[in-house]
Scaffold this motif. Structure first.
Motif, PDB file in Angstrom:
ATOM      1  N   GLN A  13       3.944  -5.709  -5.719  1.00  0.00           N
ATOM      2  CA  GLN A  13       3.778  -4.278  -5.467  1.00  0.00           C
ATOM      3  C   GLN A  13       2.569  -3.734  -6.228  1.00  0.00           C
ATOM      4  O   GLN A  13       1.830  -2.873  -5.713  1.00  0.00           O
ATOM      5  N   VAL A  14       2.358  -4.248  -7.446  1.00  0.00           N
ATOM      6  CA  VAL A  14       1.173  -3.860  -8.218  1.00  0.00           C
ATOM      7  C   VAL A  14      -0.092  -4.352  -7.525  1.00  0.00           C
ATOM      8  O   VAL A  14      -1.087  -3.621  -7.407  1.00  0.00           O
ATOM      9  N   ARG A  15      -0.061  -5.597  -7.054  1.00  0.00           N
ATOM     10  CA  ARG A  15      -1.226  -6.146  -6.352  1.00  0.00           C
ATOM     11  C   ARG A  15      -1.565  -5.314  -5.121  1.00  0.00           C
ATOM     12  O   ARG A  15      -2.741  -5.074  -4.833  1.00  0.00           O
ATOM     13  N   LEU A  16      -0.536  -4.870  -4.393  1.00  0.00           N
ATOM     14  CA  LEU A  16      -0.778  -4.053  -3.201  1.00  0.00           C
ATOM     15  C   LEU A  16      -1.470  -2.741  -3.544  1.00  0.00           C
ATOM     16  O   LEU A  16      -2.223  -2.190  -2.732  1.00  0.00           O
ATOM     17  N   ALA A  17      -1.212  -2.254  -4.749  1.00  0.00           N
ATOM     18  CA  ALA A  17      -1.821  -0.993  -5.172  1.00  0.00           C
ATOM     19  C   ALA A  17      -3.261  -1.172  -5.636  1.00  0.00           C
ATOM     20  O   ALA A  17      -4.025  -0.204  -5.678  1.00  0.00           O
TER      21      ALA A  17
END
Length: 240
Positions: free
Chosen positions: A104-108
């Motif tokens: 989820q962090v990577r997607l951000a």
């Protein structure tokens, strides 16, 4: 426990205690053993124990206050961007759930980094992305080829190519978790050539200055990894 004999005793004790806190052997309720007990268990001096305590405090795992002694901090106070803390979390039993949060962090971050790299068009930075991609493609053609390190280099190069210093500062954090993530997603995909091709599409969009496509292709790639992790979580929960 066997006595530690390495010169860097404090670091070893930090590692042992850190992992023990992460898995819940020591908690806010139980606290840590006394300084004297830790000296006895690890066979080290008070100086080494105190240095380990400082390291753990810097990672947010414990706190040491006058007249209150050493306290184990609750999980919401842990410094998850510390690569040691993240590594200990990923080695613990709920690692799949940690990986989901990490994705989820990577997607951000990474889709935006890819878009910025396409807009910035720094030739030297893009050449580093190309170099990492080439190594991935070579590994994909070899039966026993391993592309983990070149995969990490690819994503790191994009963070750098974005020109955003805050993104690039996250490279160690992203690489630490990505090493574990790749171990789950690569076997699930089962096709190294397909993985290299997905990375090529991201690179191709960047080199052509197509920021929107670079963003979309990176999003697609991370979403696909998320789907594999979510399936593993669902299978694990169904088996319980």
């Amino acid at each position: 426990m066997a006595r530690l004999e390495n010169l860097n005793l404090s670091q070893q004790v930090t590692n042992e205690l850190g992992k023990a806190i992460i898995v819940g052997d020591y908690s806010t309720e139980t606290g840590l053993p006394t300084e004297a007990k830790l000296c006895e268990v690890y066979g080290i001096s008070r100086t080494a124990v105190r240095e380990a305590v400082k390291m753990l405090a810097a990672k947010g795992l414990i706190s040491s206050r006058p007249r209150q002694g050493i306290r184990v901090e609750s999980a919401e106070n842990w410094n998850l961007y510390d690569t040691s803390v993240l590594k200990w979390l990923l080695e613990s039993s709920p690692s799949l759930y940690v990986l989901k949060e990490f994705l989820q962090v990577r997607l951000a971050i990474e889709p935006q980094a890819a878009a910025l790299a396409a807009r910035k068009a720094d030739k030297a930075a893009i050449a580093d992305i190309a170099n990492a991609l080439q190594k991935m493609q070579i590994a994909a053609e070899e039966p026993d080829g391993v592309m983990h390190e070149s995969d990490l280099a690819f994503h790191t190069a994009i963070l750098f190519a974005s020109g955003n210093r805050f993104f690039y500062q996250l490279r160690d954090f992203i690489c630490t978790a990505l090493r574990v993530s790749i171990q789950h997603t690569t076997p699930a995909k089962g096709n190294k050539k397909a993985i290299a091709e997905e990375h090529f599409k991201v690179y191709n969009a960047i080199v052509n200055g197509d920021a929107e496509r670079a963003k979309n292709m990176m999003t697609y790639m991370i979403d696909e990894a998320m789907a594999f992790i979510e399936k593993e979580i669902a299978d694990k929960e169904a088996a319980q």
